[in-house]
Design a protein around this motif. Sequence first.
Motif, short mmCIF file in Angstrom:
data_model
loop_
_atom_site.label_atom_id
_atom_site.label_comp_id
_atom_site.label_asym_id
_atom_site.label_seq_id
_atom_site.Cartn_x
_atom_site.Cartn_y
_atom_site.Cartn_z
N ASP A 120 0.84 -1.20 0.00
CA ASP A 120 0.00 0.00 0.00
C ASP A 120 0.87 1.25 0.00
OD1 ASP A 120 -2.06 1.79 0.11
OD2 ASP A 120 -2.52 1.45 2.24
N VAL A 121 1.55 1.50 -1.12
CA VAL A 121 2.42 2.66 -1.22
C VAL A 121 1.59 3.95 -1.25
CG1 VAL A 121 4.18 3.79 -2.62
CG2 VAL A 121 4.17 1.32 -2.41
N LEU A 122 0.43 3.92 -1.92
CA LEU A 122 -0.40 5.11 -2.00
C LEU A 122 -0.88 5.55 -0.62
CD1 LEU A 122 -1.77 7.26 -3.69
CD2 LEU A 122 -3.68 5.67 -4.06
N GLY A 123 -1.28 4.58 0.19
CA GLY A 123 -1.71 4.92 1.54
C GLY A 123 -0.57 5.52 2.36
N ALA A 124 0.65 4.97 2.20
CA ALA A 124 1.81 5.50 2.91
C ALA A 124 2.15 6.91 2.43
CB ALA A 124 3.01 4.58 2.73
N LEU A 125 1.99 7.15 1.12
CA LEU A 125 2.25 8.48 0.59
C LEU A 125 1.23 9.49 1.12
CD1 LEU A 125 3.69 10.41 -1.36
CD2 LEU A 125 2.14 9.62 -3.16
N ALA A 126 -0.04 9.09 1.16
CA ALA A 126 -1.08 9.98 1.68
C ALA A 126 -0.82 10.33 3.14
CB ALA A 126 -2.45 9.33 1.51
N ASP A 127 -0.42 9.34 3.92
CA ASP A 127 -0.13 9.59 5.34
C ASP A 127 1.06 10.53 5.51
OD1 ASP A 127 -2.20 7.96 6.08
OD2 ASP A 127 -0.95 6.20 6.45
N ALA A 128 2.04 10.41 4.61
CA ALA A 128 3.22 11.26 4.71
C ALA A 128 2.92 12.70 4.35
CB ALA A 128 4.34 10.72 3.80
N ILE A 129 2.05 12.89 3.37
CA ILE A 129 1.72 14.25 2.93
C ILE A 129 0.72 14.91 3.84
CG2 ILE A 129 0.68 15.58 1.06
CD1 ILE A 129 1.85 13.58 -0.89
N HIS A 130 -0.28 14.15 4.26
CA HIS A 130 -1.34 14.70 5.12
C HIS A 130 -1.51 13.81 6.35
CE1 HIS A 130 -2.43 17.62 2.10
NE2 HIS A 130 -2.58 16.66 1.20
N PRO A 131 -0.57 13.88 7.29
CA PRO A 131 -0.69 13.04 8.49
C PRO A 131 -1.89 13.43 9.32
CG PRO A 131 1.03 14.68 8.77
CD PRO A 131 0.61 14.76 7.34
N LEU A 132 -2.48 12.45 9.97
CA LEU A 132 -3.61 12.73 10.83
C LEU A 132 -3.17 13.59 12.00
CD1 LEU A 132 -5.26 9.17 10.92
CD2 LEU A 132 -5.94 11.15 9.54
N ALA A 133 -4.06 14.48 12.44
CA ALA A 133 -3.74 15.37 13.55
C ALA A 133 -3.46 14.58 14.82
CB ALA A 133 -4.87 16.38 13.78
#
Length: 294
Positions: A47-60
């Motif tokens: 799940d590279v896309l999920g990891a990329l999304a987390d890196a760009i927009h981490p949860l508060a």
Amino acid sequence: MRVPLKTWAKNLLRRLATFGSDTNRPNRRRNREIQLIDLLDRRTDLDVLGALADAIHPLAEGDTFAIEHTAIALDANVFLRLSGHPKSADIIDYLGSRHSAPLILPGQAVQEFWNNQLQAVDTVSSSLKKKFDGLKTDFARVDSNFGPYASEIGDLLEQFSSEHGHVYDEATVRKTEALFEVLQKRALVPYVSRQCFREIADQRKRTKTPPGFKDEGDGDFFIWVDMLAGLLQAQQNGKEFARVVLVSQDKKTDWSRAGKAHPVLVAEVKSLVRVPFEIWTTDQLAQEIGGAVM
């Protein structure tokens, strides 16, 4: 009587032949390498896309993990920095007596310490310290007519001392021996077959798959694979951990960007052992350990 630092490094290299290699269970080791080949050659889901999304927009508000439940791996470039850190005594004491999750020292990291880091201590430290101290003294006498140059150079000298002073600090050598004592007692020192992974290393470099595509050789790649093998071995041996951290001073983008691990690396760890992955500096490790011992 303390054993010289080079002797400790030699002993650690010898132990790699048996310690951490799981020679008594060759089938388990072979199965681990098959798992790693499937992961690194993209034969398993990632799940590279999920990891990329987390890196760009981490949860508060994300999950928090105690350092006691964090598997810690050490890169070659942190041995001397850990030993020369102002909190080195706390770090060494914690890793040696209180840390319950896996402590992993990739076999490749030991080789690179011997090849690169240790040479600085043996051949550079005494000469560098003498010249550095003399240069600082000379600039302290510089006439004010030189204007901002003396101030700017003085600032650079202080920055150099802050970032690299551990190399020529004699106390660092003694503390590194104490760190090696802890590693020999507590660390898992995994090695994977170089022959089995050589072709994958070439393919990943050609496709700029992290880590290691910024370097000419394959050292970073094998530090990574050795670490992954250690994580699998720790799980097979019943060790539990909720997060994986690699302590490294490497700031190249094939490892991390702005303190965040490359999403591909995060995704590979998550696929393999089902936990998050982070990259810390030695200062971050010291801060986390400081919070744990308070």
